[in-house]
Motif scaffolding. Structure first.
Motif, short mmCIF file in Angstrom:
data_model
loop_
_atom_site.label_atom_id
_atom_site.label_comp_id
_atom_site.label_asym_id
_atom_site.label_seq_id
_atom_site.Cartn_x
_atom_site.Cartn_y
_atom_site.Cartn_z
N THR A 68 -11.04 3.53 9.16
CA THR A 68 -10.98 3.88 7.73
C THR A 68 -9.61 4.41 7.33
O THR A 68 -9.28 4.42 6.15
N GLN A 71 -5.61 1.90 6.47
CA GLN A 71 -4.99 1.61 5.17
C GLN A 71 -3.97 2.67 4.75
O GLN A 71 -3.13 2.41 3.89
N ASP A 75 4.13 2.30 5.12
CA ASP A 75 4.69 0.95 5.05
C ASP A 75 5.56 0.68 6.25
O ASP A 75 6.36 1.53 6.66
N GLN A 79 -0.60 -2.46 10.64
CA GLN A 79 -1.93 -2.03 10.20
C GLN A 79 -2.98 -2.40 11.23
O GLN A 79 -3.77 -3.32 11.04
#
Length: 172
Positions: A68, A71, A75, A79
């Protein structure tokens, strides 16, 4: 025909099992894990791995990010739920900048995290902590609660060099 259906069902089950464990890896912990549990605080600053030499040997860092929380990775950081680095030069850079500040005025910190970071020296866990990636990088100590990185941008740049780990079983 029944043989093809049977093999297809088995392959689908294997794929579903792998996908499940990829997002929910299994951590196998040895009984004799030696790890740093706290820091020497100086001016509310701490580097929990400052006394460990990662310049030689079989070293690595593993970051497990709860599915969870993936995300919320900054950057540029892949991921994925499991990331790792075995490059001693990168690990040394992370060690040098793994400095955290304790905000003594923050008494009500109640956030929890299923995400963790593990430092290995010669295949032994020497430091582990819950970790949060948000506007900063935070780790948790029992005595102080959450502490916040003083070198967020440098750590983030080094974490961008981590590779995804595709094996869903991690031996600690």
């Amino acid at each position: 025909m029944k043989k093809i259906i049977f093999i297809s069902v088995i392959l689908v089950l294997i794929f579903i099992g792998y996908a499940y464990f990829y997002f929910n890896p299994i951590f196998i912990v040895e009984e004799n894990v030696e790890s740093v549990s706290d820091c020497n605080w100086s001016d509310n600053l701490c580097n929990p791995v400052e006394n460990i030499d990662f310049s030689y040997g079989n070293n690595k860092i593993i970051i497990y990010t709860n599915r969870t929380d993936v995300q919320f990775l900054p950057d540029g950081i892949k991921q994925r739920t499991l990331l790792y680095c075995t490059d001693n030069a990168v690990i040394q850079q992370i060690k040098k900048n793994f400095v955290f500040e304790w905000n003594v005025e923050d008494y009500a910190e109640t956030t929890t995290s299923g995400s963790k970071i593990y430092f290995f020296k010669d295949n032994r866990v020497v430091f582990q902590s819950p970790i949060i990636f948000d506007d900063n990088i935070s780790i948790y100590f029992e005595k102080t609660g959450w502490v916040f990185s003083t070198k967020y941008d440098v750590l983030k740049d080094n974490f961008k060099k981590f590779k995804p780990m595709y094996i869903p079983i991690v031996l600690l």
